[in-house]
Design a protein around this motif. Structure first.
Motif, mmCIF file in Angstrom:
data_model
loop_
_atom_site.group_PDB
_atom_site.id
_atom_site.type_symbol
_atom_site.label_atom_id
_atom_site.label_comp_id
_atom_site.label_asym_id
_atom_site.label_seq_id
_atom_site.Cartn_x
_atom_site.Cartn_y
_atom_site.Cartn_z
ATOM 1 N N LEU A 1 8.967 -4.116 -7.293
ATOM 2 C CA LEU A 1 9.175 -5.531 -7.533
ATOM 3 C C LEU A 1 9.582 -5.826 -8.962
ATOM 4 N N GLY A 2 9.012 -5.082 -9.897
ATOM 5 C CA GLY A 2 9.278 -5.383 -11.294
ATOM 6 C C GLY A 2 8.928 -4.213 -12.174
ATOM 7 N N GLU A 3 8.574 -4.487 -13.415
ATOM 8 C CA GLU A 3 8.329 -3.459 -14.426
ATOM 9 C C GLU A 3 7.429 -2.352 -13.911
ATOM 10 N N ASP A 4 6.188 -2.681 -13.549
ATOM 11 C CA ASP A 4 5.243 -1.660 -13.091
ATOM 12 C C ASP A 4 4.573 -2.092 -11.796
ATOM 13 N N GLN A 5 5.292 -2.871 -11.002
ATOM 14 C CA GLN A 5 4.727 -3.423 -9.775
ATOM 15 C C GLN A 5 5.514 -2.933 -8.560
ATOM 16 N N PHE A 6 4.775 -2.507 -7.551
ATOM 17 C CA PHE A 6 5.363 -2.026 -6.305
ATOM 18 C C PHE A 6 4.858 -2.894 -5.158
ATOM 19 N N LEU A 7 5.670 -2.974 -4.112
ATOM 20 C CA LEU A 7 5.308 -3.737 -2.922
ATOM 21 C C LEU A 7 5.406 -2.822 -1.717
ATOM 22 N N LEU A 8 4.330 -2.754 -0.948
ATOM 23 C CA LEU A 8 4.290 -1.935 0.263
ATOM 24 C C LEU A 8 4.171 -2.872 1.453
ATOM 25 N N LEU A 9 4.986 -2.664 2.450
ATOM 26 C CA LEU A 9 5.008 -3.507 3.637
ATOM 27 C C LEU A 9 4.741 -2.635 4.855
ATOM 28 N N VAL A 10 3.701 -2.992 5.608
ATOM 29 C CA VAL A 10 3.305 -2.207 6.794
ATOM 30 C C VAL A 10 3.352 -3.134 8.001
ATOM 31 N N GLU A 11 4.157 -2.780 8.978
ATOM 32 C CA GLU A 11 4.289 -3.611 10.178
ATOM 33 C C GLU A 11 3.183 -3.283 11.179
ATOM 34 N N GLY A 12 2.783 -4.305 11.967
ATOM 35 C CA GLY A 12 1.836 -4.099 13.065
ATOM 36 C C GLY A 12 0.384 -4.134 12.660
ATOM 37 N N LEU A 13 0.061 -4.433 11.404
ATOM 38 C CA LEU A 13 -1.331 -4.510 10.953
ATOM 39 C C LEU A 13 -1.688 -5.958 10.675
ATOM 40 N N GLU A 14 -2.785 -6.431 11.271
ATOM 41 C CA GLU A 14 -3.217 -7.797 10.992
ATOM 42 C C GLU A 14 -4.723 -7.922 10.856
ATOM 43 N N ALA A 15 -5.458 -6.808 11.031
ATOM 44 C CA ALA A 15 -6.922 -6.836 10.909
ATOM 45 C C ALA A 15 -7.316 -6.473 9.486
ATOM 46 N N PRO A 16 -8.181 -7.248 8.830
ATOM 47 C CA PRO A 16 -8.609 -6.931 7.466
ATOM 48 C C PRO A 16 -9.240 -5.551 7.338
ATOM 49 N N ALA A 17 -9.988 -5.129 8.360
ATOM 50 C CA ALA A 17 -10.642 -3.817 8.282
ATOM 51 C C ALA A 17 -9.597 -2.703 8.223
ATOM 52 N N GLN A 18 -8.567 -2.813 9.040
ATOM 53 C CA GLN A 18 -7.496 -1.815 9.002
ATOM 54 C C GLN A 18 -6.781 -1.822 7.650
ATOM 55 N N ALA A 19 -6.591 -3.017 7.126
ATOM 56 C CA ALA A 19 -5.922 -3.126 5.829
ATOM 57 C C ALA A 19 -6.737 -2.452 4.736
ATOM 58 N N GLU A 20 -8.045 -2.613 4.763
ATOM 59 C CA GLU A 20 -8.904 -2.008 3.741
ATOM 60 C C GLU A 20 -8.891 -0.486 3.849
ATOM 61 N N ILE A 21 -8.871 0.028 5.079
ATOM 62 C CA ILE A 21 -8.820 1.491 5.261
ATOM 63 C C ILE A 21 -7.530 2.040 4.672
ATOM 64 N N LEU A 22 -6.426 1.374 4.949
ATOM 65 C CA LEU A 22 -5.143 1.842 4.422
ATOM 66 C C LEU A 22 -5.121 1.764 2.904
ATOM 67 N N ALA A 23 -5.685 0.695 2.343
ATOM 68 C CA ALA A 23 -5.697 0.555 0.884
ATOM 69 C C ALA A 23 -6.532 1.654 0.236
ATOM 70 N N ARG A 24 -7.691 2.003 0.834
ATOM 71 C CA ARG A 24 -8.525 3.075 0.266
ATOM 72 C C ARG A 24 -7.775 4.404 0.267
ATOM 73 N N LYS A 25 -7.086 4.697 1.370
ATOM 74 C CA LYS A 25 -6.326 5.951 1.430
ATOM 75 C C LYS A 25 -5.204 5.964 0.387
ATOM 76 N N LEU A 26 -4.591 4.810 0.197
ATOM 77 C CA LEU A 26 -3.524 4.725 -0.791
ATOM 78 C C LEU A 26 -4.061 5.000 -2.196
ATOM 79 N N LEU A 27 -5.209 4.419 -2.532
ATOM 80 C CA LEU A 27 -5.781 4.637 -3.864
ATOM 81 C C LEU A 27 -6.242 6.082 -4.038
ATOM 82 N N GLU A 28 -6.736 6.681 -2.970
ATOM 83 C CA GLU A 28 -7.131 8.089 -3.058
ATOM 84 C C GLU A 28 -5.920 8.981 -3.332
ATOM 85 N N ALA A 29 -4.791 8.645 -2.696
ATOM 86 C CA ALA A 29 -3.584 9.457 -2.891
ATOM 87 C C ALA A 29 -3.041 9.315 -4.305
ATOM 88 N N THR A 30 -3.223 8.144 -4.900
ATOM 89 C CA THR A 30 -2.682 7.938 -6.247
ATOM 90 C C THR A 30 -3.656 8.337 -7.341
#
Length: 766
Positions: free
Chosen positions: A409-438
């Protein structure tokens, strides 16, 4: 004799029909049609007047036939003369000649009623003169057929002139025989001339079109059953063939058309071959003889080649344009540094998905303390870090079970778009895995670096049903995650809307502050290198709230640019600066004052005009106000900045490039920009006097001298830095070592003491 006349009439009719048939082949030759009509009318006149006379005998019927014959012969003469005139491209007055011949016809009829020989003699004279006029118009030309035609017109005139001399009613067998021969030869000659003219024009036209094809920059090719029949030099050069013979040996469909394009090419060829009116425009890639890929735009239509239908292809090589468009498209939709889709691409995808009602998760990920990485390890390392991080995010999201994308998106900002997800619990699981990978360190050359991300999560349709709302929600959640130490994520909370409302309120306060003139300027002095004498000021804006709170420019300038209020704020700054300069000028203190101009101001097409109008109203010398624009702004809005800087420079307003060394300006751009001053960014000054930093500064100063530019060093805080800059070629110094930003009164006092060896230290303005 009647048989001879009827034979002559029949021949004239046949020859006239032949001329009309020739005219039908080329209707543009109007003289051929007129000559054909003349021959037919002459044949009818002979048949009615001479051939039928012995059969009818004297009486009213004979007079009627004689009148019709006379009208036919006169009309034939009119057509013959008009055809001869048009053949020679002479001006033709139809009204004059038609009126004249009608008058002659009336005279002939009147004379014939009184005494037939008189009418015949007068008619012979008219026909004689008409043929002589035709002979004169055709003239004696280098073309043999035209010379023969002129002679036959003269011979025809002689026949008409001698007819009444040999017989009172021009019924001598000599007249009929000679008339038959002459008229037949004349008609044949007219046919020959018409055919030769048509052949000559066809030859010239063929030569003309051949030259057009051979010298055309467009590629022309003729094909039948995907075999090449003809190609002009442009087409041969386009595909890399040395000759037409060499090109004919190629299988066009197999060797030049990509496999995925072959079915379309076959279908187009088949349609053109069966439809004479088909005109099919197409564009797409093709291959040259040596395997290079072209991008062509073409038009396919049918033409007759060697008596059979063939496909005519007109081609334009659009390779350069197509590559430029692809580059522009990529530049508009993809980030140059990371190769990922940019903000425009991300917003378009988001708008498409939200419009379709697709459930999705939006993650706004920002690198924590990235500015510290840039300042410590340098912007080049920061760029490489962002590229590596983007690739890691992309690799991680490829393993997602849901369709996903990663954008910058900008200087040090990224945007990730995931289709088919609308449950907050699923979103949190994906975010935790993303932070673990980084969390795993990124290795760049011999250095490892751990990156911390702050990630904001927004769900559609829960947190918004359109792209703008979702982006705002994800950004708000990301800012909340930044308040959590280390890598963290946060879901959007509706309460964060209150923060957005607060930001809106702050923007409204900014608008009110501009109207209430709550802003003031402080003046940081600049000094000549060597003498350390005062050389001018840079005006810096400050926001002093009525409650005593002072707001930093780092906070309100971006807000002003974001809302467009920077235009009104910029005008206010110019007004305050001009008032102060006028006051100093009236006191006899004359030194230039520089003001910073936002790139948003340069997007206003009348910025330079309005600035010059204010200067004119102030009555001040234009050299007392200097315009500073940052290097990054000049690069971003180069065309508009260049136009307005040229206007200001031509009017005598000096211009400077601020923060040089932070962007990616080129030598060509520096040469183009009408600037007088180059201001070295503090990031170039701070490492001095280290050798590697000194080398860069020295090279920059040398560049400035070659372009006749003054070099101002910003952020000079130590004597070692100042001494190094003076030694390396800077012309002016600016920084806390010699002078901090001053209130107007303190700046005035400094002006009054500018003759001293060193500037007086005055209290800093924060």
């Amino acid at each position: 004799m009647s048989l001879l006349v009827l034979l002559s009439s029949f021949l004239e009719l046949m020859l006239g029909i032949t001329l009309l048939a020739l005219w039908r082949l080329n209707p543009r030759h109007e003289h051929v049609r007129l000559w054909g009509r003349s021959a037919i009318l002459l044949g009818m006149g002979l048949a009615l007047g001479v051939g039928m006379a012995p059969v009818v005998g004297p009486g009213p019927a004979f007079d009627v036939l004689a009148g019709l014959a006379s009208a036919a012969v006169m009309t034939s003469l009119y057509q013959l003369m008009k055809g001869s005139a048009l053949y020679r491209r002479r001006a033709w007055s139809g009204r004059f000649w038609a009126g004249l011949l009608v008058a002659m016809s009336v005279a002939i009829a009147g004379l014939a009623l009184q005494h037939k020989p008189w009418g015949v003699a007068f008619a012979g004279a008219v026909l004689c003169l008409g043929n002589l006029v035709c002979a004169r118009w055709i003239g004696w030309t280098p073309r043999r057929a035209e010379r023969v035609m002129s002679l036959l017109f003269v011979a025809s005139a002689a026949v008409h002139a001698t007819g009444p001399l040999l017989h009172p009613l021009s019924q001598s067998s000599i007249t009929h025989a000679s008339g038959l021969i002459v008229q037949t030869l004349l008609s044949l000659t007219l046919i020959i001339v018409a055919a030769a003219g048509a052949q000559r024009e066809a030859r010239d036209q063929a030569l003309r079109f051949t030259r057009l094809a051979e010298h055309s920059l467009q590629g022309l090719a003729v094909m039948r059953d995907h075999r090449l029949l003809y190609a002009n030099p442009a087409a041969l050069q386009m595909f890399g063939f040395p000759s037409l013979a060499h090109a004919r040996q190629s299988d066009v469909l197999q060797e030049m058309v990509l496999p995925e394009q072959a079915p379309t090419a076959r279908e187009r060829h088949a349609r053109v071959m069966t439809d004479p009116d088909a005109r099919i425009e197409w564009e797409g890639p093709r291959l040259t003889q040596d395997g290079r890929q072209l991008y062509l735009r073409g038009l396919s239509s049918q033409m007759i080649w060697d008596g059979q239908p063939a496909e005519l292809i007109v081609m334009l090589d659009e390779t350069a344009r197509h590559e430029a468009l692809e580059a522009l498209t990529r530049q508009a939709l993809f980030d140059e540094l990371t190769g990922l889709p940019n903000r425009n691409h991300a917003v378009q995808s988001l708008e498409r998905l939200t419009a379709a009602g697709t459930p999705l998760l939006l993650l706004s990920a920002d690198v924590d303390r990235f500015q510290l990485i840039n300042e410590t390890l340098g912007p080049e390392f920061g760029d490489r870090l962002l590229h590596a991080l983007g690739q890691r995010l992309l690799a991680h999201m490829r393993h997602s079970p849901h369709p996903s994308s990663v954008s910058r998106l900008g200087e040090d900002q990224f945007l990730l778009l995931v289709e088919g997800l609308e449950a907050p619990a699923q979103a949190e699981i994906l975010a935790r895995k993303l932070l673990e990978a980084t969390r795993l360190p990124l290795r760049l050359d011999e250095q490892e670096l751990t990156v911390h991300l702050s990630v904001g999560l927004a769900l559609s349709p829960r947190d918004g049903r359109d792209a703008a709302t979702l982006l705002r929600a994800a950004e708000s959640a990301m800012h909340r995650a930044k308040q959590i130490p280390g890598s963290a994520f946060a879901l959007f909370d509706p309460q964060l809307d209150r923060r957005a409302s607060s930001m809106l309120q702050a923007e409204q306060l900014l608008d009110k502050a501009v109207r209430a003139r709550e802003f003031q300027l402080v003046y940081q002095p600049k000094f000549h290198c060597g003498s350390r004498q005062l050389s001018g000021f840079e005006a810096l804006v400050r926001w002093q709230r009525p409650d005593g709170q002072r707001i930093s420019p780092a906070d309100f300038i971006p807000a002003a640019e974001r809302t467009g209020q920077i235009l009104a704020l910029g005008e206010l700054i110019i007004d305050i600066a001009l008032q102060q300069i006028r006051q100093w000028h009236q006191q006899g203190q004359v030194l230039p004052v520089a003001i910073n101009v936002s790139p948003v101001q340069f997007t206003h097409p009348r910025f330079a005009d309005r600035l010059l109008e204010r200067l004119a109203q102030s009555g001040l010398p234009r050299g007392l106000l200097e315009i500073e624009i940052t290097e990054s702004a000049a690069m971003t809005e180069l065309d508009e900045v260049l136009r307005q800087l040229e206007q200001l420079g031509a009017a005598g307003v000096p211009c400077a490039m601020d923060d040089f060394g932070t962007g990616q300006s080129s030598l060509t751009m520096l040469r183009k920009l009408p600037i007088r001053t180059l201001k070295l960014d503090r990031s170039m000054v701070e490492p001095l006097p280290r050798p590697e930093a000194a080398a860069i500064v020295e090279a920059t100063c040398a560049l400035g001298r070659s372009l006749n530019l003054e070099i101002v060093a910003e952020g000079v805080e130590t004597e070692e830095q100042a001494a190094a800059l003076e030694r390396l070629g800077a012309t002016h110094l600016q920084g806390y070592l010699l002078g901090r930003p001053l209130e107007p009164a303190a700046a005035t006092a400094l002006l009054q003491h500018r003759g001293e060896d060193r500037p007086r230290q005055t209290p800093a303005v924060h």
